[in-house]
Enzyme design. Structure first.
Site, PDB file in Angstrom:
ATOM      1  N   TYR A   5       0.797  -1.349   0.050  1.00 58.40           N
ATOM      2  CA  TYR A   5       0.024  -0.051  -0.066  1.00 58.40           C
ATOM      3  C   TYR A   5       0.743   1.224   0.106  1.00 58.40           C
ATOM      4  CZ  TYR A   5      -3.786  -3.352   1.105  1.00 58.40           C
ATOM      5  OH  TYR A   5      -4.539  -4.645   1.111  1.00 58.40           O
ATOM      6  N   HIS A  68      22.745   6.179  19.570  1.00 62.42           N
ATOM      7  CA  HIS A  68      22.407   7.643  19.309  1.00 62.42           C
ATOM      8  C   HIS A  68      22.357   7.670  17.742  1.00 62.42           C
ATOM      9  CE1 HIS A  68      22.019  12.155  19.461  1.00 62.42           C
ATOM     10  NE2 HIS A  68      21.914  12.128  20.632  1.00 62.42           N
ATOM     11  N   ASP A  69      21.540   8.061  16.969  1.00 58.32           N
ATOM     12  CA  ASP A  69      21.158   8.277  15.629  1.00 58.32           C
ATOM     13  C   ASP A  69      21.960   9.343  14.974  1.00 58.32           C
ATOM     14  OD1 ASP A  69      19.365  10.107  16.689  1.00 58.32           O
ATOM     15  OD2 ASP A  69      17.699   9.270  15.217  1.00 58.32           O
ATOM     16  N   SER A  94      20.616  17.830  18.609  1.00 62.26           N
ATOM     17  CA  SER A  94      20.049  16.616  17.862  1.00 62.26           C
ATOM     18  C   SER A  94      18.690  16.991  17.089  1.00 62.26           C
ATOM     19  CB  SER A  94      19.957  15.322  18.331  1.00 62.26           C
ATOM     20  OG  SER A  94      21.251  14.999  18.765  1.00 62.26           O
ATOM     21  N   HIS A 141     -31.536   8.859   4.120  1.00 63.11           N
ATOM     22  CA  HIS A 141     -31.683   7.481   5.038  1.00 63.11           C
ATOM     23  C   HIS A 141     -31.622   6.237   4.156  1.00 63.11           C
ATOM     24  CE1 HIS A 141     -33.051  10.227   8.334  1.00 63.11           C
ATOM     25  NE2 HIS A 141     -33.590  10.792   7.240  1.00 63.11           N
ATOM     26  N   SER A 262     -14.106 -14.176  -6.845  1.00 59.46           N
ATOM     27  CA  SER A 262     -14.689 -15.124  -5.904  1.00 59.46           C
ATOM     28  C   SER A 262     -14.007 -16.655  -5.992  1.00 59.46           C
ATOM     29  CB  SER A 262     -16.174 -15.301  -5.371  1.00 59.46           C
ATOM     30  OG  SER A 262     -16.305 -16.467  -4.528  1.00 59.46           O
ATOM     31  N   ASN A 276     -11.366  -1.674  -0.169  1.00 58.38           N
ATOM     32  CA  ASN A 276      -9.831  -1.418   0.285  1.00 58.38           C
ATOM     33  C   ASN A 276      -9.571   0.019   0.599  1.00 58.38           C
ATOM     34  OD1 ASN A 276      -7.122  -0.635  -1.339  1.00 58.38           O
ATOM     35  ND2 ASN A 276      -6.942  -2.364   0.194  1.00 58.38           N
ATOM     36  N   GLU A 309       6.383   9.535  15.514  1.00 60.45           N
ATOM     37  CA  GLU A 309       6.362  10.344  14.182  1.00 60.45           C
ATOM     38  C   GLU A 309       7.071   9.164  13.370  1.00 60.45           C
ATOM     39  OE1 GLU A 309       6.243  14.591  15.872  1.00 60.45           O
ATOM     40  OE2 GLU A 309       8.122  13.651  15.403  1.00 60.45           O
ATOM     41  N   ARG A 310       8.049   8.289  13.747  1.00 56.56           N
ATOM     42  CA  ARG A 310       8.851   7.459  13.013  1.00 56.56           C
ATOM     43  C   ARG A 310       7.717   6.536  12.360  1.00 56.56           C
ATOM     44  NH1 ARG A 310      14.566   7.022  13.867  1.00 56.56           N
ATOM     45  NH2 ARG A 310      15.070   8.449  15.681  1.00 56.56           N
TER      46      ARG A 310
END
Length: 348
Positions: A5, A68-69, A94, A141, A262, A276, A309-310
């Site tokens: 995806y 430590h990146d 950093s 409706h 199917s 999907n 966030e990663r």
């Protein structure tokens, strides 16, 4: 972010290689500014540009040891550059690199999403124009109400995605900021003019007042906007699913010659793409709540937002990009049946 995806453009934006490339651009821009201000010797940035190489594998090897990146990244660069590398990152923290690069990645992603929206808008507009006079029953409706046209129905989605484009443009502008303000954001060890230079160099705005990080209300707006766009995708997808039901069949997803519906029932033509898209919309919206929770960090910073966030950075943007492209394909190839619309209209 899974390959099924996501598309190549977004996968590249969130790759380690692109991330480290942005880090290097930020460090070089900061070094250029410091040279101009005579904070570091002249020629450092030029040497780094010519000698530095992004070696993702090596950076990750070092990170395993130092835990430590950013230090791992700087160490890897220093191995190639030599003595001049000791002037990199002077006075910076950093988060100056991490936050500025994260915003750049969001901005890069946002630009692709804007293009996706433009493509989708054009496709919806074409369908709205084509079916301006395709009369069908309007439903409230789920029950027959009054006659409308399929073109008018599509036009409502056109306007909604037009609003989404405006929302996304505003959200991109909101996160397009740069912070090079040092520990706890006081500029105690880095000249504010460095920040201004880096911002201009990277086509960002200076963060007016940062702590040690860029405030996360900006990011909350960005991810909330993605969630709203996802909901618009689901609204249109749900409409297609309802209209494709056997007893309605006013529209139908394109079904290719060798496609199978199917494993048990060979007659089936299912609205699998719209279904999907409904599922993908749920994934994108699920990223909104953690983005809102990231706003309330401790004091001048903590890193509770980092792991979030990663995940949500690549996941939400990549999934939305994929969903917008898929929706565009569904609408472009949609089978519309005006005769069935008239037949259903005649039921009441």
């Amino acid at each position: 972010m899974i390959e099924r995806y996501s598309r190549e453009e977004l996968r590249y934006i969130w790759s380690d290689y692109n991330k480290y490339t942005l880090w290097l651009q930020i460090e070089i821009a900061a070094a250029e500014a410091m040279e101009k201000l005579k904070i570091i010797p002249k020629g450092v940035s030029k040497k780094v540009k010519s000698k530095a190489k992004i070696n993702t594998k090596r950076i990750l090897e070092i990170e395993k040891k130092v835990k430590h990146d950013v230090i791992a990244f700087l160490t890897s660069i220093s191995e190639k550059v030599g003595n001049e590398s000791r002037y990199l990152h002077k006075g910076m923290t950093s988060s100056d690199v991490l936050d500025t690069s994260f915003n750049l990645q969001l901005k890069q992603s946002g630009k692709i999403l804007l293009k996706d929206l433009d493509d989708l808008l054009l496709t919806i507009k074409k369908q709205a124009t084509k079916h301006k006079f395709s009369v069908c029953i309007g439903r409230s409706h789920g029950i027959h109400a009054e006659p409308i046209t399929f073109g008018l129905k599509m036009l409502s989605y056109y306007q909604e995605f037009l609003r989404n484009k405006k929302r996304l443009s505003n959200a991109i502008d909101e996160i397009s900021t740069c912070a090079i303000s040092g520990a706890v954001g006081t500029f105690a060890n880095v000249d504010p003019r460095v920040e201004k230079y880096v911002a201009n160099k990277l086509n960002l705005k200076v963060e007016p007042v940062s702590t040690q990080i860029i405030p996360r209300d900006r990011h909350a707006q960005f991810f909330s906007t993605l969630g709203i766009i996802a909901s618009s995708i689901e609204r249109l997808s749900t409409e297609i699913r309802h209209l494709q039901r056997t007893e309605v069949l006013e529209v139908e997803e394109f079904f290719s010659k060798k496609q199978k519906g199917s494993s048990a029932m060979p007659h089936k033509k299912n609205p699998i793409l719209s279904e999907n898209l409904t599922g993908l919309a749920r994934i994108i919206r699920s990223c909104v709540y953690p983005a809102l929770e990231n706003v309330a960090l401790w004091h001048e910073r903590d890193i509770s937002h980092s792991a979030v966030e990663r995940n949500i950075g690549p996941d939400s943007t990549s999934t939305l990009d994929f969903a917008l492209v898929r929706l565009n394909d569904v609408i472009k190839n949609l089978n519309v049946y005006p005769k069935n619309m008239k037949k259903n209209l005649s039921l009441t």
